[in-house]
Design an enzyme around this catalytic site. Sequence first.
Site, PDB file in Angstrom:
ATOM      1  N   ASN A  24      -8.133   0.995  -8.594  1.00  0.00           N
ATOM      2  CA  ASN A  24      -7.564   1.150  -8.079  1.00  0.00           C
ATOM      3  C   ASN A  24      -7.732   2.565  -7.907  1.00  0.00           C
ATOM      4  O   ASN A  24      -7.615   3.798  -9.369  1.00  0.00           O
ATOM      5  CB  ASN A  24      -6.312   1.538  -8.722  1.00  0.00           C
ATOM      6  CG  ASN A  24      -4.752   1.835  -8.639  1.00  0.00           C
ATOM      7  OD1 ASN A  24      -4.845   2.360  -7.360  1.00  0.00           O
ATOM      8  ND2 ASN A  24      -4.030   1.399  -8.619  1.00  0.00           N
ATOM      9  N   HIS A  58      -3.664  -2.007  -1.047  1.00  0.00           N
ATOM     10  CA  HIS A  58      -3.906  -1.122  -1.378  1.00  0.00           C
ATOM     11  C   HIS A  58      -4.171  -2.004  -2.554  1.00  0.00           C
ATOM     12  O   HIS A  58      -3.537  -2.950  -2.911  1.00  0.00           O
ATOM     13  CB  HIS A  58      -2.594  -0.833  -2.000  1.00  0.00           C
ATOM     14  CG  HIS A  58      -2.920  -0.404  -3.412  1.00  0.00           C
ATOM     15  ND1 HIS A  58      -3.756   1.350  -3.712  1.00  0.00           N
ATOM     16  CD2 HIS A  58      -1.956   0.142  -4.400  1.00  0.00           C
ATOM     17  CE1 HIS A  58      -3.389   1.971  -5.268  1.00  0.00           C
ATOM     18  NE2 HIS A  58      -2.777   0.595  -5.407  1.00  0.00           N
ATOM     19  N   CYS A  62       0.270   6.135  -5.099  1.00  0.00           N
ATOM     20  CA  CYS A  62      -0.594   4.664  -4.409  1.00  0.00           C
ATOM     21  C   CYS A  62       0.454   4.236  -3.147  1.00  0.00           C
ATOM     22  O   CYS A  62      -1.048   3.711  -2.042  1.00  0.00           O
ATOM     23  CB  CYS A  62      -0.072   3.389  -4.778  1.00  0.00           C
ATOM     24  SG  CYS A  62      -1.412   3.463  -6.881  1.00  0.00           S
TER      25      CYS A  62
END
Length: 323
Positions: A280, A250, A114
């Site tokens: 996500n 993020h 990520c």
Amino acid sequence: MTIRAVVAGVGHYLPERLVPNSELESLVETTDEWIRSRSGIERRHFAAEGQTTSDLGTRAAQAALADAGLVADDIDAIILATSTADLTFPSAATMIQANIGMTRGFAFDVQAVCAGFVFAMANANALILSGQAERVLVIGAETFSKLMDWSDRSTCVLFGDGAGAVVLEKAVGDGTTADRGILATDLHSDGRQKDILYVDGGVSTGTTGHLRMQGKEVFRHAVEKLAETAHAALDKIGLTGGDVDWIVPHQANIRIIEGTAKRMQVPMDRVVVTVQDHGNTSAASIPLALSVGKQRGQIKRGDLLVTEAIGGGLAWGSVVIRW
């Protein structure tokens, strides 16, 4: 005179298949309310059968090039941040290079889960500052739906697929924080934390594997480390959270986003939030949010942005950009 890596264009792509929380209720024991209350996610996109990470990345790359008014052979390098490359090798970046018709330069993948886009931006910045490239296409693209264990409700409801891209190009600034471009970067990793977020497959197992996560531990590390890395990057150039126009984090979980903003003393109306629409998307989430934030009219030329992310590894970091 100071060389800067300036954002010349931005774009994104989302697969056509839109998956609301209600659709997941038939797969695992969960509810729309349960997912929203714990993550802020309302819907996400899934890649179609046979649609690959390089396919998504190609569409985002083309959108970013169009926004910059450039063509593929204006680009010197492609850096793709991904943990879901089409094949073990070659890199998905080289596949995107071929797909967009780029016949020069070089392309490679960066794998920091990520945090991948932040790491890719730092690498692109270094290429430009060192003179190895004048224009770099930086892409985050993922098909995390292919890594889900559809019996694990704690993870399978959180992730989506997508891609975002930016074009960075060499420019000359005055060497002050008023310059457009990347002003500071801050990168970290701690391999001792591998077991709290990983995929249990790979060459050593002969399987693709599934994502495994200790959610409470990831949350604890995320809020602390994201605020720390953002402050560290700002400290390098003598700025604080009060100078920031937008945090572009993020997009993992709304509670992490809110906790990080609070620690940075930045109100939520100065945070670009897309997690409700995309879930996500790992390395794709920041460039997706940058592109959507620009489309919404939130991000404007001259704004000071902080992007920050944390992912498996653990790996985490931040980039400060004057848009």
